[in-house]
Motif scaffolding. Structure first.
Motif, PDB file in Angstrom:
ATOM      1  N   THR A 122       0.828  -1.204   0.000  1.00  0.00           N
ATOM      2  CA  THR A 122       0.000   0.000   0.000  1.00  0.00           C
ATOM      3  C   THR A 122       0.864   1.256   0.000  1.00  0.00           C
ATOM      4  N   VAL A 123       1.957   1.242   0.776  1.00  0.00           N
ATOM      5  CA  VAL A 123       2.874   2.382   0.822  1.00  0.00           C
ATOM      6  C   VAL A 123       3.485   2.620  -0.556  1.00  0.00           C
ATOM      7  N   LEU A 124       3.911   1.550  -1.225  1.00  0.00           N
ATOM      8  CA  LEU A 124       4.491   1.694  -2.564  1.00  0.00           C
ATOM      9  C   LEU A 124       3.458   2.272  -3.535  1.00  0.00           C
ATOM     10  N   ARG A 125       2.226   1.805  -3.429  1.00  0.00           N
ATOM     11  CA  ARG A 125       1.176   2.294  -4.327  1.00  0.00           C
ATOM     12  C   ARG A 125       0.895   3.778  -4.080  1.00  0.00           C
ATOM     13  N   LYS A 126       0.749   4.169  -2.815  1.00  0.00           N
ATOM     14  CA  LYS A 126       0.395   5.550  -2.498  1.00  0.00           C
ATOM     15  C   LYS A 126       1.522   6.525  -2.802  1.00  0.00           C
TER      16      LYS A 126
END
Length: 410
Positions: free
Chosen positions: A367-371
């Protein structure tokens, strides 16, 4: 297509990204002129969070599109099916309209019949850009024009990586770069080194000077003092493989490429776990990063030169949790995991410390990579390094104690 026209477009992209001397509407005008298009579309949130077409001045067609036809746009519907991860894999992939939506289907669609026909959207060429989400870029021609060609695809594919990098800079760095002079650069905890295509140093800031004078560092030169360089000292990596890769990245960026990242190993004979390991990001040289005496000389790419941003790989300076929440829209738990990862620990260590399952941490990492729009953990580390510059001594970002948020220093 004349090479100088492409270079002018690259200049405009980076000038618009840093809000110095050009706007994104100027970029749109240039793209439309290059591609002989009547419309350019790149819907992006403005400073107030409202979506708008970044590349054109607002008109009635944009208003009509936003109020109704965005939901009927078959090209945008296709883009919604592509994930951030897939966009990263397809970086630089430019497609013609009929390669996205069959031409027969498009001309029979409600979108084209009711709106596209009158708004010069008969033919389309575009690509996908990943910032914190997938954003479609489109250039459009009317029915009286010829369709876009394979040559047009090659032209746009050369500019797409620069648009990607420019939008990332816009989203993350604009509040800190309105007037970077030597003093601001010397306050950064990352090294800033500007070199020409022969690796001769044109400028280095205080952090870079300290790094280059470290006898154990994997980078070196003949000049450890900060400031503009008047003699031809060469930047080099002590490890031959690193030096060859660094030279390739600088050569590509100095020719107008978008650059890239790499790891600089410690000096031969130094333990691999030593804190002298470096990460380096090579990108086009910008004019205001190339002069300590003329910080307001305007933005644009210095052709034949590149900027090398470096920092200690195993001495990370992590930004506050609240800053990551404000910059990237992370939850507190995600931001805490991000800070922990930036500190060099493994996912297993994070799970053990936070007393959650490894699957939970891995899900949070995705999720961190996506955001953040990072293509992987190395790219994420680069973003964290740049974010860290916002809270150091002399920072251009300050914490607001009333709501624990971070805002630009006035």
């Amino acid at each position: 297509m004349q090479r100088n026209e492409l270079l002018e477009a690259v200049d405009l992209i980076y000038a618009a990204a840093l809000n110095e001397g050009a706007s994104w509407q100027d970029v749109g005008d240039k793209l439309m002129a290059l591609m002989q298009a009547q419309r350019a579309t790149l819907w992006f949130a403005d400073e107030g969070g409202m979506p708008g077409n970044l590349l054109m001045r607002h008109d009635s067609y944009d208003e009509e599109y936003a109020s109704r036809y965005v939901l009927l746009d078959p090209y945008r519907a296709s883009a919604r099916e592509v994930s951030v991860e897939e966009t990263v894999r397809r970086r630089g992939d430019v497609r013609l309209g009929h390669e996205i939506v069959p031409d027969a289907s498009y001309v029979k669609s409600e979108f084209y019949g009711d709106f596209g026909r009158k708004s010069s959207r008969r033919y389309m060429i575009g690509g996908l850009i990943s910032v914190s989400k997938v954003i479609p870029l489109g250039l459009h021609r009317d029915a009286a024009s010829r369709p876009f060609s394979e040559e047009d695809k090659r032209t746009l594919s050369q500019l797409l990586p620069h648009l990607q990098r420019g939008l990332q800079m816009r989203a993350r760095l604009v509040p800190t770069t309105s007037s970077l002079g030597a003093g601001a650069l010397d306050a950064l905890p990352i090294g800033v080194i500007v070199v020409d295509r022969e690796m001769r140093i044109l400028y280095n800031n205080a952090e870079a000077a300290a790094l280059l004078s470290d006898s154990q560092s994997g980078l070196s030169s003949g000049r450890p003092r900060p400031g503009t360089v008047t003699s031809a000292f060469r930047l080099f990596a002590r490890h031959p493989d690193d030096d060859a890769q660094l030279c390739r990245l600088v050569a590509a960026a100095s020719r107008g490429g978008a650059g890239g990242g790499m790891q600089i190993h410690a000096r031969p004979g130094v333990s691999p776990g030593d804190s002298t390991m470096l990460s380096a990001l090579v990108c086009p040289a910008l004019r205001h990063l190339s002069s300590s005496t003329q910080p307001n000389m305007g933005t644009g790419v210095v052709h034949g030169a590149a900027t090398v941003l470096t920092r200690h790989l195993l001495r990370p300076s992590s930004p506050p949790v609240g800053l990551l929440i404000d910059l990237f829209g992370l939850t507190r738990a995600e931001a805490e995991v991000a800070v922990a990862l930036a500190g060099g620990v493994t996912a297993e260590d994070v799970a053990r410390t936070r007393r959650v399952s490894l699957d939970t941490v891995r899900s949070q990492i995705r999720t961190v990579l996506r955001k953040t729009g990072a293509s992987g953990l190395r790219d994420f580390e680069r973003l964290i390094a740049l974010s860290s510059t916002m809270h150091t001594s002399g920072s251009l970002y300050v914490r607001c104690p009333e709501d624990d948020s971070f805002r630009a220093r006035s």
